[in-house]
Design a protein around this motif. Structure first.
Motif, PDB file in Angstrom:
ATOM      1  N   SER A 111      63.594  13.416   7.776  1.00 47.44           N
ATOM      2  CA  SER A 111      64.797  12.657   8.088  1.00 47.44           C
ATOM      3  C   SER A 111      64.987  11.490   7.116  1.00 47.44           C
ATOM      4  O   SER A 111      66.101  11.218   6.657  1.00 47.44           O
ATOM      5  N   LYS A 112      63.886  10.802   6.788  1.00 44.91           N
ATOM      6  CA  LYS A 112      63.961   9.690   5.838  1.00 44.91           C
ATOM      7  C   LYS A 112      64.412  10.188   4.462  1.00 44.91           C
ATOM      8  O   LYS A 112      65.227   9.548   3.789  1.00 44.91           O
ATOM      9  N   ALA A 113      63.855  11.320   4.049  1.00 44.45           N
ATOM     10  CA  ALA A 113      64.238  11.888   2.759  1.00 44.45           C
ATOM     11  C   ALA A 113      65.709  12.281   2.753  1.00 44.45           C
ATOM     12  O   ALA A 113      66.426  12.073   1.765  1.00 44.45           O
ATOM     13  N   GLU A 114      66.176  12.840   3.875  1.00 44.52           N
ATOM     14  CA  GLU A 114      67.571  13.250   3.978  1.00 44.52           C
ATOM     15  C   GLU A 114      68.507  12.042   3.911  1.00 44.52           C
ATOM     16  O   GLU A 114      69.526  12.062   3.212  1.00 44.52           O
ATOM     17  N   ASP A 115      68.163  10.976   4.621  1.00 44.04           N
ATOM     18  CA  ASP A 115      68.991   9.765   4.613  1.00 44.04           C
ATOM     19  C   ASP A 115      69.052   9.153   3.216  1.00 44.04           C
ATOM     20  O   ASP A 115      70.100   8.695   2.761  1.00 44.04           O
ATOM     21  N   TRP A 116      67.885   9.124   2.556  1.00 44.19           N
ATOM     22  CA  TRP A 116      67.828   8.544   1.217  1.00 44.19           C
ATOM     23  C   TRP A 116      68.669   9.369   0.244  1.00 44.19           C
ATOM     24  O   TRP A 116      69.391   8.834  -0.592  1.00 44.19           O
ATOM     25  N   PHE A 117      68.586  10.688   0.373  1.00 44.61           N
ATOM     26  CA  PHE A 117      69.355  11.548  -0.515  1.00 44.61           C
ATOM     27  C   PHE A 117      70.857  11.359  -0.297  1.00 44.61           C
ATOM     28  O   PHE A 117      71.641  11.333  -1.253  1.00 44.61           O
ATOM     29  N   ALA A 118      71.256  11.229   0.952  1.00 47.59           N
ATOM     30  CA  ALA A 118      72.677  11.058   1.260  1.00 47.59           C
ATOM     31  C   ALA A 118      73.229   9.794   0.612  1.00 47.59           C
ATOM     32  O   ALA A 118      74.394   9.743   0.207  1.00 47.59           O
ATOM     33  N   ARG A 119      72.397   8.768   0.481  1.00 47.50           N
ATOM     34  CA  ARG A 119      72.863   7.501  -0.090  1.00 47.50           C
ATOM     35  C   ARG A 119      72.790   7.477  -1.606  1.00 47.50           C
ATOM     36  O   ARG A 119      73.616   6.838  -2.267  1.00 47.50           O
ATOM     37  N   HIS A 120      71.793   8.159  -2.180  1.00 51.96           N
ATOM     38  CA  HIS A 120      71.523   7.939  -3.600  1.00 51.96           C
ATOM     39  C   HIS A 120      71.517   9.198  -4.476  1.00 51.96           C
ATOM     40  O   HIS A 120      71.353   9.091  -5.691  1.00 51.96           O
ATOM     41  N   GLY A 121      71.661  10.373  -3.886  1.00 56.36           N
ATOM     42  CA  GLY A 121      71.876  11.591  -4.660  1.00 56.36           C
ATOM     43  C   GLY A 121      70.885  11.846  -5.783  1.00 56.36           C
ATOM     44  O   GLY A 121      69.688  12.004  -5.568  1.00 56.36           O
ATOM     45  N   ARG A 122      71.388  11.883  -7.022  1.00 65.59           N
ATOM     46  CA  ARG A 122      70.560  12.245  -8.174  1.00 65.59           C
ATOM     47  C   ARG A 122      69.401  11.274  -8.387  1.00 65.59           C
ATOM     48  O   ARG A 122      68.296  11.690  -8.739  1.00 65.59           O
ATOM     49  N   SER A 123      69.649   9.995  -8.169  1.00 69.07           N
ATOM     50  CA  SER A 123      68.575   9.015  -8.306  1.00 69.07           C
ATOM     51  C   SER A 123      67.463   9.290  -7.295  1.00 69.07           C
ATOM     52  O   SER A 123      66.290   9.092  -7.581  1.00 69.07           O
ATOM     53  N   ALA A 124      67.863   9.759  -6.108  1.00 72.28           N
ATOM     54  CA  ALA A 124      66.873  10.068  -5.078  1.00 72.28           C
ATOM     55  C   ALA A 124      65.951  11.194  -5.522  1.00 72.28           C
ATOM     56  O   ALA A 124      64.740  11.157  -5.285  1.00 72.28           O
ATOM     57  N   VAL A 125      66.513  12.205  -6.174  1.00 71.02           N
ATOM     58  CA  VAL A 125      65.696  13.323  -6.645  1.00 71.02           C
ATOM     59  C   VAL A 125      64.730  12.863  -7.737  1.00 71.02           C
ATOM     60  O   VAL A 125      63.552  13.215  -7.731  1.00 71.02           O
ATOM     61  N   PHE A 126      65.228  12.052  -8.678  1.00 71.91           N
ATOM     62  CA  PHE A 126      64.389  11.580  -9.790  1.00 71.91           C
ATOM     63  C   PHE A 126      63.278  10.652  -9.299  1.00 71.91           C
ATOM     64  O   PHE A 126      62.096  10.911  -9.511  1.00 71.91           O
ATOM     65  N   PHE A 127      63.642   9.576  -8.617  1.00 71.84           N
ATOM     66  CA  PHE A 127      62.651   8.603  -8.170  1.00 71.84           C
ATOM     67  C   PHE A 127      61.827   9.122  -6.994  1.00 71.84           C
ATOM     68  O   PHE A 127      60.689   8.695  -6.789  1.00 71.84           O
ATOM     69  N   PRO A 132      55.343   8.627  -2.280  1.00 78.61           N
ATOM     70  CA  PRO A 132      54.636   9.467  -1.306  1.00 78.61           C
ATOM     71  C   PRO A 132      55.530   9.872  -0.146  1.00 78.61           C
ATOM     72  O   PRO A 132      56.414   9.127   0.274  1.00 78.61           O
ATOM     73  N   MET A 133      55.299  11.043   0.405  1.00 76.17           N
ATOM     74  CA  MET A 133      56.020  11.631   1.515  1.00 76.17           C
ATOM     75  C   MET A 133      57.459  11.992   1.126  1.00 76.17           C
ATOM     76  O   MET A 133      57.887  13.115   1.342  1.00 76.17           O
ATOM     77  N   VAL A 134      58.202  11.052   0.568  1.00 70.55           N
ATOM     78  CA  VAL A 134      59.544  11.372   0.069  1.00 70.55           C
ATOM     79  C   VAL A 134      59.442  12.435  -1.013  1.00 70.55           C
ATOM     80  O   VAL A 134      60.276  13.337  -1.106  1.00 70.55           O
ATOM     81  N   ARG A 135      58.371  12.337  -1.827  1.00 70.47           N
ATOM     82  CA  ARG A 135      58.163  13.294  -2.912  1.00 70.47           C
ATOM     83  C   ARG A 135      58.146  14.728  -2.392  1.00 70.47           C
ATOM     84  O   ARG A 135      58.663  15.643  -3.033  1.00 70.47           O
ATOM     85  N   SER A 136      57.564  14.919  -1.225  1.00 72.94           N
ATOM     86  CA  SER A 136      57.474  16.262  -0.659  1.00 72.94           C
ATOM     87  C   SER A 136      58.765  16.686   0.023  1.00 72.94           C
ATOM     88  O   SER A 136      59.094  17.868   0.045  1.00 72.94           O
ATOM     89  N   GLY A 137      59.494  15.708   0.599  1.00 75.58           N
ATOM     90  CA  GLY A 137      60.635  16.073   1.420  1.00 75.58           C
ATOM     91  C   GLY A 137      61.985  16.025   0.747  1.00 75.58           C
ATOM     92  O   GLY A 137      62.944  16.596   1.275  1.00 75.58           O
ATOM     93  N   ILE A 138      62.095  15.385  -0.401  1.00 76.91           N
ATOM     94  CA  ILE A 138      63.409  15.138  -0.990  1.00 76.91           C
ATOM     95  C   ILE A 138      64.129  16.419  -1.424  1.00 76.91           C
ATOM     96  O   ILE A 138      65.356  16.466  -1.503  1.00 76.91           O
TER      97      ILE A 138
END
Length: 214
Positions: A111-127, A132-138
C-alpha cells in the motif's frame, strides 16, 4: 567460489543469505543475479549483504566485476518486471488478496509503495530501487497503473544499476572486510530518502510559485 570466499561467507552469513552464498558458489555470477531477483518476492532477503558479497567474490576471482554488476542488475530488473506484469494481469483487488496470504510480505508495504507511486510516478520507480521494502513493492503499482513498460524498464534499470554498483564496488574494494558495508547501508538509505524528500519539496515549491505568479 574460492575457499577464502566460502570461509568468509560461512562465518558471516546464515539462513537466506547463506543460501545466496551457495548459489554463487554453485553457478557464479548468475547465482548472484538469481539471489537479487528473489529479493523482489522475499523482501527480508538482504541485498545489502548479497551485493557486497558478490563484489568480494569478484575480487577473489570467482567471477569478474563486470559480471557481478551485470548479473545483479539483470536480476533486479527481471524480478521487478515479473512483479510489474503481475500488477498488470491481476489488477489491484486480486493482487492485494494474494499478497495478504503470502508469508514474509505485508500488504501495508504494498500500500505504501502504491501511494508513493501515485504521487511521484517515474521518480518513484527510480528512487524506489534504493529504498528498503519500497524496492520490492514499487513494481506492482507501476503495473496496476499500466505505466509504459519501456519507461518502467528504463527507470528500473537506472535505479538498480546505481544501487547495485555502490554495494558491489564497495565489496570489491573492501575485500575480506566486505561485511562492513552492511553497517553503512542504512546511512546511504537515509541519504536517498533525504534526496527524495528534497526533490519533492523543490517540486512542490516550484508549483506553488508558478500558481502565485499566474
Amino acid at each position: 567460489m574460492s575457499d577464502t570466499v566460502t570461509a568468509a561467507a560461512s562465518t558471516e552469513l546464515g539462513g537466506i543469505a547463506g543460501w545466496a552464498v551457495g548459489l554463487m558458489e554453485a553457478i557464479g555470477g548468475p547465482g548472484a543475479g538469481l539471489a537479487v531477483a528473489a529479493e523482489n518476492f522475499f523482501p527480508p532477503l538482504p541485498s545489502e549483504i548479497i551485493l557486497p558479497l558478490a563484489g568480494f567474490t569478484a575480487s577473489q576471482g570467482g567471477f569478474s566485476l563486470v559480471s557481478a554488476l551485470f548479473w545483479t542488475t539483470l536480476g533486479s530488473v527481471v524480478g521487478a518486471a515479473i512483479l510489474y506484469w503481475l500488477g498488470v494481469k491481476l489488477g489491484r483487488d486480486r493482487l492485494y488478496a494474494i499478497v495478504d496470504r503470502m508469508p514474509l510480505v505485508d500488504t501495508d508495504d504494498l500500500s505504501k509503495a502504491e501511494d508513493w507511486f501515485a504521487r511521484h510516478g517515474r521518480s518513484a520507480v527510480f528512487f524506489g530501487r534504493m529504498i528498503p521494502m519500497v524496492r520490492s513493492g514499487i513494481s506492482v503499482p507501476a503495473g496496476v497503473a499500466r505505466m509504459p513498460f519501456w519507461q518502467f524498464l528504463l527507470y528500473t534499470t537506472a535505479g538498480s544499476l546505481l544501487w547495485n554498483s555502490i554495494f558491489v564496488l564497495a565489496g570489491y574494494y573492501l575485500g575480506e572486510n566486505w561485511h562492513y558495508v552492511e553497517n553503512y547501508a542504512s546511512v546511504f538509505q537515509y541519504v536517498v530518502v533525504g534526496l527524495v524528500v528534497a526533490l519533492i519539496a523543490w517540486f512542490v515549491t516550484k508549483k506553488v510559485r508558478a500558481r502565485s505568479a499566474a
